[in-house]
Write an enzyme that holds these catalytic residues in place. Structure first.
Site, PDB file in Angstrom:
ATOM      1  N   ASN A 114       0.834  -1.203   0.000  1.00 58.40           N
ATOM      2  CA  ASN A 114       0.000   0.000   0.000  1.00 58.40           C
ATOM      3  C   ASN A 114       0.864   1.246   0.000  1.00 58.40           C
ATOM      4  OD1 ASN A 114      -0.456   1.907   2.541  1.00 58.40           O
ATOM      5  ND2 ASN A 114       0.223  -0.099   3.285  1.00 58.40           N
ATOM      6  N   PHE A 118      -1.560   8.095   4.437  1.00 57.35           N
ATOM      7  CA  PHE A 118      -2.352   8.705   5.524  1.00 57.35           C
ATOM      8  C   PHE A 118      -3.594   9.421   4.988  1.00 57.35           C
ATOM      9  CE2 PHE A 118       1.605   9.380   8.497  1.00 57.35           C
ATOM     10  CZ  PHE A 118       1.665   8.020   8.732  1.00 57.35           C
ATOM     11  N   SER A 182       5.775   5.053   8.682  1.00 60.73           N
ATOM     12  CA  SER A 182       5.133   4.790   7.403  1.00 60.73           C
ATOM     13  C   SER A 182       6.101   5.154   6.277  1.00 60.73           C
ATOM     14  CB  SER A 182       3.861   5.628   7.254  1.00 60.73           C
ATOM     15  OG  SER A 182       3.457   5.581   5.899  1.00 60.73           O
ATOM     16  N   ASN A 184       5.155   5.912   3.359  1.00 57.87           N
ATOM     17  CA  ASN A 184       4.381   6.629   2.345  1.00 57.87           C
ATOM     18  C   ASN A 184       4.197   8.114   2.606  1.00 57.87           C
ATOM     19  OD1 ASN A 184       3.968   4.148   0.948  1.00 57.87           O
ATOM     20  ND2 ASN A 184       2.416   3.626   2.464  1.00 57.87           N
ATOM     21  N   THR A 185       4.873   8.638   3.629  1.00 61.08           N
ATOM     22  CA  THR A 185       4.889  10.078   3.867  1.00 61.08           C
ATOM     23  C   THR A 185       6.345  10.502   3.811  1.00 61.08           C
ATOM     24  OG1 THR A 185       2.870  10.078   5.195  1.00 61.08           O
ATOM     25  CG2 THR A 185       4.391  11.901   5.551  1.00 61.08           C
ATOM     26  N   LYS A 224       5.945   3.568  17.097  1.00 60.51           N
ATOM     27  CA  LYS A 224       5.898   2.474  16.106  1.00 60.51           C
ATOM     28  C   LYS A 224       7.041   2.629  15.120  1.00 60.51           C
ATOM     29  CE  LYS A 224       2.755   0.107  12.951  1.00 60.51           C
ATOM     30  NZ  LYS A 224       1.335  -0.076  12.616  1.00 60.51           N
ATOM     31  N   ASN A 253       6.131  -1.625  11.371  1.00 58.83           N
ATOM     32  CA  ASN A 253       5.323  -1.148  10.246  1.00 58.83           C
ATOM     33  C   ASN A 253       5.617  -2.009   9.007  1.00 58.83           C
ATOM     34  OD1 ASN A 253       3.746   0.716   8.601  1.00 58.83           O
ATOM     35  ND2 ASN A 253       4.120   2.218  10.222  1.00 58.83           N
TER      36      ASN A 253
HETATM   37  C1  LIG Z   1      -3.346  -0.916   3.782  1.00 58.18           C
HETATM   38  C2  LIG Z   1      -2.514  -0.660   5.001  1.00 58.18           C
HETATM   39  C3  LIG Z   1      -2.567   0.591   5.624  1.00 58.18           C
HETATM   40  C4  LIG Z   1      -1.793   0.830   6.771  1.00 58.18           C
HETATM   41  N1  LIG Z   1      -1.885   2.049   7.396  1.00 58.18           N
HETATM   42  C5  LIG Z   1      -1.201   2.261   8.557  1.00 58.18           C
HETATM   43  C6  LIG Z   1      -1.348   3.479   9.270  1.00 58.18           C
HETATM   44  O1  LIG Z   1      -2.110   4.379   8.892  1.00 58.18           O
HETATM   45  N2  LIG Z   1      -0.622   3.646  10.407  1.00 58.18           N
HETATM   46  C7  LIG Z   1       0.220   2.672  10.901  1.00 58.18           C
HETATM   47  O2  LIG Z   1       0.823   2.870  11.952  1.00 58.18           O
HETATM   48  N3  LIG Z   1       0.372   1.501  10.239  1.00 58.18           N
HETATM   49  C8  LIG Z   1      -0.326   1.281   9.106  1.00 58.18           C
HETATM   50  N4  LIG Z   1      -0.188   0.080   8.445  1.00 58.18           N
HETATM   51  C9  LIG Z   1       0.771  -0.925   8.951  1.00 58.18           C
HETATM   52  C10 LIG Z   1       0.099  -2.009   9.811  1.00 58.18           C
HETATM   53  O3  LIG Z   1      -0.464  -1.461  10.964  1.00 58.18           O
HETATM   54  C11 LIG Z   1       1.132  -3.085  10.214  1.00 58.18           C
HETATM   55  O4  LIG Z   1       2.121  -2.478  11.013  1.00 58.18           O
HETATM   56  C12 LIG Z   1       1.802  -3.752   9.017  1.00 58.18           C
HETATM   57  O5  LIG Z   1       0.890  -3.915   7.950  1.00 58.18           O
HETATM   58  C13 LIG Z   1       2.385  -5.122   9.351  1.00 58.18           C
HETATM   59  O6  LIG Z   1       1.398  -5.985   9.863  1.00 58.18           O
HETATM   60  P1  LIG Z   1       0.601  -7.069   8.944  1.00 58.18           P
HETATM   61  O7  LIG Z   1       1.629  -7.884   8.236  1.00 58.18           O
HETATM   62  O8  LIG Z   1      -0.218  -7.854   9.937  1.00 58.18           O
HETATM   63  O9  LIG Z   1      -0.246  -6.295   8.033  1.00 58.18           O
HETATM   64  C14 LIG Z   1      -0.950  -0.189   7.289  1.00 58.18           C
HETATM   65  C15 LIG Z   1      -0.903  -1.434   6.651  1.00 58.18           C
HETATM   66  C16 LIG Z   1      -1.676  -1.677   5.524  1.00 58.18           C
HETATM   67  C17 LIG Z   1      -1.604  -3.038   4.874  1.00 58.18           C
END
Ligand SMILES: Cc1cc2nc3c(=O)[nH]c(=O)nc-3n(C[C@H](O)[C@H](O)[C@H](O)COP(=O)(O)O)c2cc1C
Length: 346
Positions: A114, A118, A182, A184-185, A224, A253
């Site tokens: 992704n 934000f 993140s 993406n910022t 985080k 993350n």
């Molecule tokens: C589509 C998407 C959007 C995410 N947005 C955020 C976010 O806004 N803030 C954040 O701290 N982590 C965000 N994450 C990261 C997740 O919270 C997590 O740390 C990461 O995906 C690893 O865990 P997973 O393998 O279980 O997905 C996002 C992950 C995905 C897939």
């Protein structure tokens, strides 16, 4: 057991663009939560209470940030059996995020990429939603509120955005997460470097102390971090968190690495990779953090939890609690009690 098996819903959702499927699901949950129709996906919560960072979590499995960025579905998602739910990342002002498409499935790898950036409706709408939620917390579920910075705020002024976020979410949070990881910022992850982290954490911890004194209530603050850090960086960050009195760390993350998905469709999309390919990288960071921080320092493990065994591996690496995002997309709500049961048996 939920009334609708995910095996029936998933093919339909996977036939849609990933972000469209996401919005449809969240929209339905938002509409139906706290009504009798919630029995369509509700599950009995596994009872395995544990105290971490001074909070009593009803079990060790939480929803990771980013699935419910605006905090619209806290009660509905909570009904899947989570011990805690983290919503956000919220930024002070609403912002649209990056152009679409910006979310991709890599089903062969149980992964997502992704680059949402934000996208969210901003702090005021977020807090209004959080205030509306009631049943999850009434049943003992814990709520984490995750804060970030607006894309338009220069990185030198990032602390201003985090302070606005902290002031706004403090009265409504069981814990607060400072998201500096993140991909993406632009430049966000540079906040993890030693001097930048010092300059960010000192004013945040000071402000939190003032808010706590005023409210006569302690609210733990977690930071985080990313998986894409070398050993020395993880150590430096861990020591800095401890030095500043940060209450815990969330690891990790999404990753910018692509070695685990080479050659798969969408593997070359820009953004953060989550799910199975980030599992080992996250565990490595958790192990390094535990070695640096010693026993007793709260670590929340996240990245690639897809079943009971991968959840347990997070605890074996040193985590106290576990969060899930991508696993929920691939495995559905049944993953929540499965993971919670695996951790309760430990
Ligand atoms: C589509 C998407 C959007 C995410 N947005 C955020 C976010 O806004 N803030 C954040 O701290 N982590 C965000 N994450 C990261 C997740 O919270 C997590 O740390 C990461 O995906 C690893 O865990 P997973 O393998 O279980 O997905 C996002 C992950 C995905 C897939």
């Amino acid at each position: 057991m939920p009334l609708i098996p995910y095996a029936l819903t998933r093919p339909f959702l996977f036939g849609l663009d990933a972000e469209h499927a996401h919005e449809l699901t969240l929209g339905s949950i938002a509409r139906l939560q706290n009504t009798p129709a919630q029995c369509l996906w509700a599950q009995t919560r596994v009872d395995d209470a544990v105290e971490v960072a001074g909070l009593r979590f009803p079990n060790r499995v939480g929803l990771a940030a980013g699935l419910d960025k605006n905090g619209r579905c806290i009660d509905g998602l909570g009904a899947m059996g989570f011990g805690f739910i983290e919503v956000g990342t919220v930024t002070p002002k609403g912002q649209p995020g990056n152009p679409k498409p910006r979310m991709f499935r890599l089903p062969q790898a149980d992964a997502l990429i992704n680059r949402l950036g934000f996208n969210n409706e901003g702090l005021d709408a977020f807090i209004a939603n959080v205030k509306r939620a009631h049943s999850f917390r009434a049943a003992g579920g814990k709520l984490g509120l995750n804060i970030g910075k607006n894309a338009a705020t220069p990185i030198e002024n990032a602390v201003d955005d985090y302070l606005i976020g902290l002031d706004g979410v403090f009265p409504h949070a069981d814990y607060i997460t400072v998201n500096i990881s993140s991909p993406n910022t632009k430049n966000l992850r540079a906040l993890q470097s030693d001097e930048a982290l010092d300059a960010l954490l000192a004013p945040l911890v000071e402000r939190k102390g003032a808010l706590e004194a005023q409210a006569k209530r302690r609210v733990p603050m977690f930071v985080k971090i990313a998986p894409d850090l070398d050993e020395a960086q993880v150590e430096t960050i861990g020591l800095s968190l401890k030095k500043h009195g940060i209450d815990g760390v969330i690891a990790t993350n999404t990753t910018i690495a692509r070695d685990a998905v080479q050659g798969l469709p969408h593997a070359d999309e820009t953004g953060g990779l989550s799910g199975r390919p980030v599992f080992e990288a996250s565990n490595r960071v958790i192990r390094l953090l535990r070695a640096t921080l010693g026993a007793g320092y709260p670590i929340i493990g996240v990245g690639g939890v897809l079943d009971g065994a991968s959840a347990r591996a997070k605890l074996d690496a040193g985590a106290d609690l576990v969060q899930i995002y991508t696993g929920l997309i691939y495995k559905g709500p049944a993953l929540v009690p499965e993971a919670a049961r695996a951790l309760a048996r430990r």
